[in-house]
Scaffold this active site. Sequence first.
Site, short mmCIF file in Angstrom:
data_model
loop_
_atom_site.label_atom_id
_atom_site.label_comp_id
_atom_site.label_asym_id
_atom_site.label_seq_id
_atom_site.Cartn_x
_atom_site.Cartn_y
_atom_site.Cartn_z
N CYS A 125 0.80 -1.22 0.00
CA CYS A 125 0.00 0.00 0.00
C CYS A 125 0.84 1.28 0.00
O CYS A 125 0.31 2.37 -0.22
CB CYS A 125 -0.95 0.00 1.19
SG CYS A 125 -2.07 -1.41 1.21
N HIS A 251 -2.87 6.91 2.51
CA HIS A 251 -3.40 5.67 1.93
C HIS A 251 -4.79 5.45 2.49
O HIS A 251 -5.02 5.58 3.70
CB HIS A 251 -2.47 4.51 2.27
CG HIS A 251 -3.11 3.17 2.13
ND1 HIS A 251 -3.77 2.79 0.99
CD2 HIS A 251 -3.21 2.12 3.00
CE1 HIS A 251 -4.25 1.57 1.15
NE2 HIS A 251 -3.92 1.14 2.35
N ASN A 281 -10.49 0.15 0.07
CA ASN A 281 -9.03 0.14 0.16
C ASN A 281 -8.48 -0.49 -1.13
O ASN A 281 -8.59 -1.69 -1.34
CB ASN A 281 -8.60 -0.68 1.39
CG ASN A 281 -7.10 -0.74 1.57
OD1 ASN A 281 -6.33 -0.61 0.62
ND2 ASN A 281 -6.67 -0.99 2.79
#
Length: 332
Positions: A125, A251, A281
């Site tokens: 990520c 993020h 996500n």
Amino acid sequence: MTVTVIALRQRAAVGGARLVGLGSHRPATTVGSAEIAARFGRTGDWIRERTGIVSRRFAKGEAMEPMAVEAGRRALTQAGYLAADIDLVIVATCSARTPVPVRAAGVAKALGVGSAASFDLNAACAGFCYAMAVAADLLRAGSARRALVIGTEQMSAWVDPTDLGTSIIFADGAGAAVVEAADEPGIGPIVWGSDGTAEAADLIHIPADGRMRMQGQAVFRWATTEIHPIALLACERAGIRPGDLAAIVPHQANLRIVEALARKIDAPNAVVARDVCESGNTSAASIPMAMDRLLAEGEAEPGGLALLIGFGAGLTYAAQVVRLPTRVPAQV
């Protein structure tokens, strides 16, 4: 709209690099939290209270590489460049099903970039921030003139549909940025690294069965206690104060993490990206997708300073201050 010009510091290098275009691709299939929750005897409100996610996109019938191509094409259009103007393509991803061939080469071919240097980068990520730093350093060194940096993920392919912790969070999408060499720096120094302990390495992993496993509570504690000092250090190294920021783009892991980071950074003039609420996500794709939405919907100031904060499996982390493009993308 008046833009306050604040110079970003950079490491000792010739010239600088700047961000000139953004683009994103969100798969057509929208899946609401109520639909996911029903599998586990929960409600959509239960998921929203814990993650902030109302809906997410799944790439049903769409592959990861074409998503990257579309995001890249939109970033090029916003920047006002043709594919032939690009001589470096970096694709950040952790969800590729096969390691060879590299996704970046296929993306470059599909876009018509030609013989550009192309490679993939996996820092989970934090991958987009890592890729931006690598591209900026290569541009400053004179190894390339103009780069296309893409985060693209199909996380739904790795999620166990019977696992509550991952099913309610992860999703698919792609985001891209055009970065070019510049006389003045528009991408500040990166602060990056990894936890390095055996315990951290297993908090998010994919075992031999090919299904992701995540210790969500441990990741939450790490992200909300260890990441904000890194973000503040990135501001310091860029020569700015949090009050100079126009946007904070963490993020998009979970809305609770996003908001906890924003509170600790304490940037009163900055809009905080909350794309996770509608996109879920999307790992390495989440930061460019969120930046693109902020500009397209008029929430962030074109040409303003944005703090990017990546963190994820490994456990890897990265933060850097960038100046947003002055051209506004089309509505996402």
